[in-house]
Write a protein that holds these residues in place. Structure first.
Motif, PDB file in Angstrom:
ATOM      1  N   ILE A 412       0.837  -1.201   0.000  1.00 35.34           N
ATOM      2  CA  ILE A 412       0.000   0.000   0.000  1.00 35.34           C
ATOM      3  C   ILE A 412       0.870   1.250   0.000  1.00 35.34           C
ATOM      4  CG2 ILE A 412      -1.643   1.333   1.379  1.00 35.34           C
ATOM      5  CD1 ILE A 412      -2.796  -1.350   2.344  1.00 35.34           C
ATOM      6  N   ALA A 413       1.891   1.258   0.872  1.00 40.77           N
ATOM      7  CA  ALA A 413       2.782   2.418   0.936  1.00 40.77           C
ATOM      8  C   ALA A 413       3.541   2.593  -0.375  1.00 40.77           C
ATOM      9  CB  ALA A 413       3.759   2.261   2.105  1.00 40.77           C
ATOM     10  N   SER A 414       4.033   1.491  -0.951  1.00 38.84           N
ATOM     11  CA  SER A 414       4.834   1.571  -2.181  1.00 38.84           C
ATOM     12  C   SER A 414       4.023   2.110  -3.346  1.00 38.84           C
ATOM     13  CB  SER A 414       5.394   0.190  -2.530  1.00 38.84           C
ATOM     14  OG  SER A 414       6.289  -0.255  -1.544  1.00 38.84           O
ATOM     15  N   SER A 415       2.795   1.650  -3.479  1.00 39.33           N
ATOM     16  CA  SER A 415       1.971   2.120  -4.595  1.00 39.33           C
ATOM     17  C   SER A 415       1.712   3.627  -4.488  1.00 39.33           C
ATOM     18  CB  SER A 415       0.640   1.358  -4.634  1.00 39.33           C
ATOM     19  OG  SER A 415      -0.107   1.576  -3.450  1.00 39.33           O
ATOM     20  N   ARG A 416       1.495   4.097  -3.265  1.00 32.22           N
ATOM     21  CA  ARG A 416       1.277   5.541  -3.051  1.00 32.22           C
ATOM     22  C   ARG A 416       2.563   6.330  -3.306  1.00 32.22           C
ATOM     23  NH1 ARG A 416      -2.162   9.632  -3.542  1.00 32.22           N
ATOM     24  NH2 ARG A 416      -1.973  11.192  -1.894  1.00 32.22           N
ATOM     25  N   LEU A 419       3.204   6.726  -7.010  1.00 31.96           N
ATOM     26  CA  LEU A 419       2.278   7.692  -7.600  1.00 31.96           C
ATOM     27  C   LEU A 419       2.727   9.124  -7.309  1.00 31.96           C
ATOM     28  CD1 LEU A 419      -0.430   8.200  -9.055  1.00 31.96           C
ATOM     29  CD2 LEU A 419      -1.542   8.126  -6.815  1.00 31.96           C
ATOM     30  N   LEU A 420       3.180   9.385  -6.069  1.00 33.34           N
ATOM     31  CA  LEU A 420       3.561  10.741  -5.667  1.00 33.34           C
ATOM     32  C   LEU A 420       4.919  11.168  -6.215  1.00 33.34           C
ATOM     33  CD1 LEU A 420       2.388  10.710  -1.922  1.00 33.34           C
ATOM     34  CD2 LEU A 420       1.294  11.865  -3.851  1.00 33.34           C
ATOM     35  N   ALA A 429       7.217  12.042  -1.103  1.00 33.48           N
ATOM     36  CA  ALA A 429       6.525  10.855  -1.607  1.00 33.48           C
ATOM     37  C   ALA A 429       6.503   9.757  -0.555  1.00 33.48           C
ATOM     38  CB  ALA A 429       7.209  10.357  -2.879  1.00 33.48           C
ATOM     39  N   GLY A 432       4.073  10.674   2.152  1.00 26.82           N
ATOM     40  CA  GLY A 432       2.692  10.435   1.732  1.00 26.82           C
ATOM     41  C   GLY A 432       2.337   8.965   1.724  1.00 26.82           C
ATOM     42  N   GLY A 433       3.262   8.124   1.273  1.00 22.96           N
ATOM     43  CA  GLY A 433       3.003   6.685   1.275  1.00 22.96           C
ATOM     44  C   GLY A 433       2.871   6.120   2.678  1.00 22.96           C
ATOM     45  N   THR A 436      -0.454   7.321   4.375  1.00 22.14           N
ATOM     46  CA  THR A 436      -1.606   6.606   3.811  1.00 22.14           C
ATOM     47  C   THR A 436      -1.712   5.201   4.397  1.00 22.14           C
ATOM     48  OG1 THR A 436      -1.454   7.823   1.719  1.00 22.14           O
ATOM     49  CG2 THR A 436      -2.631   5.720   1.685  1.00 22.14           C
ATOM     50  N   ALA A 437      -0.587   4.496   4.432  1.00 24.41           N
ATOM     51  CA  ALA A 437      -0.589   3.138   4.980  1.00 24.41           C
ATOM     52  C   ALA A 437      -0.908   3.134   6.466  1.00 24.41           C
ATOM     53  CB  ALA A 437       0.771   2.474   4.719  1.00 24.41           C
TER      54      ALA A 437
END
Length: 476
Positions: A412-416, A419-420, A429, A432-433, A436-437
């Motif tokens: 989850i953190a890596s995908s965010r 993206l950032l 980035a 943000g990851g 979010t996680a």
């Protein structure tokens, strides 16, 4: 406690502390081991994953075997295997030999933990005395996981990574020598055969589940090998349920599994273990990638967490005695979830480290209260001949939870982060990851707490022996 009970407690806690430390003792040393033995970079993860697959996949089976073959006997077998595996690992000169040693260590852990846990629950009568023993056990399991990382770093830096294996040998020999003298062998109340089809399907199903989640966390959630592994896991675990409903001597009796105290107690433990290990991973990533801490400095930040978790294990029996284990489980999860949510407020300012210290420490206290409470909830109100299965389930919950949490939240953190990174700096980035996680982590814990509270609301499970009828009525 009597003098004999104290000796039994020290021996069993020592054995479990050692195998708990083994789970994390090599984590810090993985790059050193990988480079020293010639591992390919992409295979470094197998130094940890091979251990996790074996321990998570076979704990339930070995817990049942301990019921049938004798818990003291299986504890000794597990310790002998651990000593041999540690010796082989310490002397390994090839990647293959080291991985085989780690697999054997994982199998030994799958034998030792449910055997020691069931010996613990049957050596102390249900009530405050058992709660106190389980509280100490929970505290030392947490301490073992933390101490393993610290000890592995010290041994690797001062001597050699090989001592992270070899240190098990003298400790294991002491346990092997004392176990026949101190511990009383358990005897099954009735002869029963091992459910071989059930053992095969659940073990392979759990291995496939852990491997699939690990693979997805490593290569992304669209990885075909990981998806196939998860599909195989689903088929095998469904087959396991159908087998258990039909065989005369099931590995995991549905009569036990449908008890709300067993099923929802383990569910609460799984949520707590999975999300706590994930939160620590996320904060380690934040401290190093956003605040620029070294690995050693990041580790020292969590020293207060270790103290708070140990304190939670010590005080949990008192909380359980006052409010009952289901309530303690829910409260512990809520504390863990709310304080994890507070970590969403971290930013790039150096002062955020104080929020990390306070929030992770209070969350660690709640986590340990939840862990002790789930152990008490999931093993109370059951006869002695089913304690191996019950403690096997709690041990499996622990091993699976520790293993799958990081890959899930890491993905989850890596995908965010990816993206950032197209519009932000690397630090922003990662921040943000991570945040979010963290929110996902907190939401799962709080949601889990509400589900446990909902489905255990009619279960007035208390620890005092005088309330045993209430336990039976609540469980049924």
């Amino acid at each position: 406690m009597t003098s004999r009970q104290k000796v039994v407690l020290v021996l069993l806690l020592g054995a479990q502390f050692m195998v708990s430390a083994d789970f994390s003792i090599l984590n810090v040393a993985i790059p050193v081991i990988g480079n020293g033995l010639g591992f390919e970079l992409e295979n470094f993860q197998w130094i940890a994953t091979s251990f996790a697959l074996a321990s998570a996949g076979f704990t339930l089976v070995f817990g049942r075997i301990a019921d049938l073959a004798g818990r003291r006997r299986m504890l000794i077998v597990g310790m002998v295997l651990l000593v041999v595996a540690s010796l082989v690992g310490g002397l390994a000169n090839t990647p293959t030999l080291l991985i085989l040693a780690r697999v054997a260590q994982g199998l030994a852990t799958g034998i030792v933990i449910p055997s020691a846990m069931s010996l613990l629950t049957t050596s102390f009568p249900e009530g405050p005395l058992r709660d106190r023993a389980l509280g100490l056990n929970g505290a030392l399991l947490s301490a073992g996981f933390t101490a393993g990382a610290v000890l592995g770093g010290v041994l690797t830096g001062v001597a050699s990574w090989r001592w992270a294996f070899l240190i098990n040998v003298p400790v294991g020999l002491i346990v092997i020598a004392l176990a026949p003298i101190v511990l009383t062998e358990s005897k099954p109340t009735q002869r029963a055969k091992l459910d071989v089809p059930g053992a095969i399907t659940v073990s392979l199903g759990l291995v496939a589940l852990v491997y699939g989640i690990s693979k997805q966390g490593e290569d992304g959630w669209g990885d075909p090998v990981g998806l196939l592994s998860l599909a195989v896991a689903a088929v095998l675990l469904v087959a396991f349920v159908f087998i258990e409903l039909r065989v005369p001597s099931p590995l995991a009796s549905m009569r036990i599994l449908v008890r709300p105290t067993v099923s929802w107690g383990n569910f609460g433990g799984l949520i707590s273990f999975t999300m706590e290990t994930s939160a620590i991973f996320l904060m380690t990533l934040y401290l190093q990638e956003v605040l620029g801490y070294s690995a050693l400095a990041a580790g020292l930040v969590f020293a207060v967490l270790g103290v708070a978790a140990f304190l939670g294990g010590i005080l949990a029996p008192r909380i359980i005695a006052r409010f009952g284990s289901p309530t303690a489980l829910v409260v512990g999860l809520l504390i863990q979830g709310v304080m994890t949510a507070a970590l969403f407020l971290v930013d790039r300012e150096p002062g955020s480290v104080w929020l990390v210290i306070v929030a992770t420490s209070v969350a660690g206290f709640g986590h340990m209260v939840a862990i002790v409470a789930y152990m008490v909830t999931a093993t109370s109100g059951l006869p002695d001949d089913e304690q191996g299965l019950a403690t096997g389930l709690t041990s499996m919950t622990q091993q699976v939870g520790i293993t799958i949490g990081i890959p899930i939240l890491s993905a989850i953190a890596s995908s965010r982060i990816h993206l950032l990174e197209t519009t932000s700096s690397r630090q922003d980035a990662v921040l943000g990851g991570v945040t979010t996680a963290v929110l996902v982590d907190a939401a799962i814990v709080v949601g889990g707490a509400l589900l446990v509270a909902l489905f255990l609301r009619k279960s007035r499970l208390v620890s005092a022996p005088a309330e045993a009828p209430v336990v039976e009525r609540a469980a049924s």
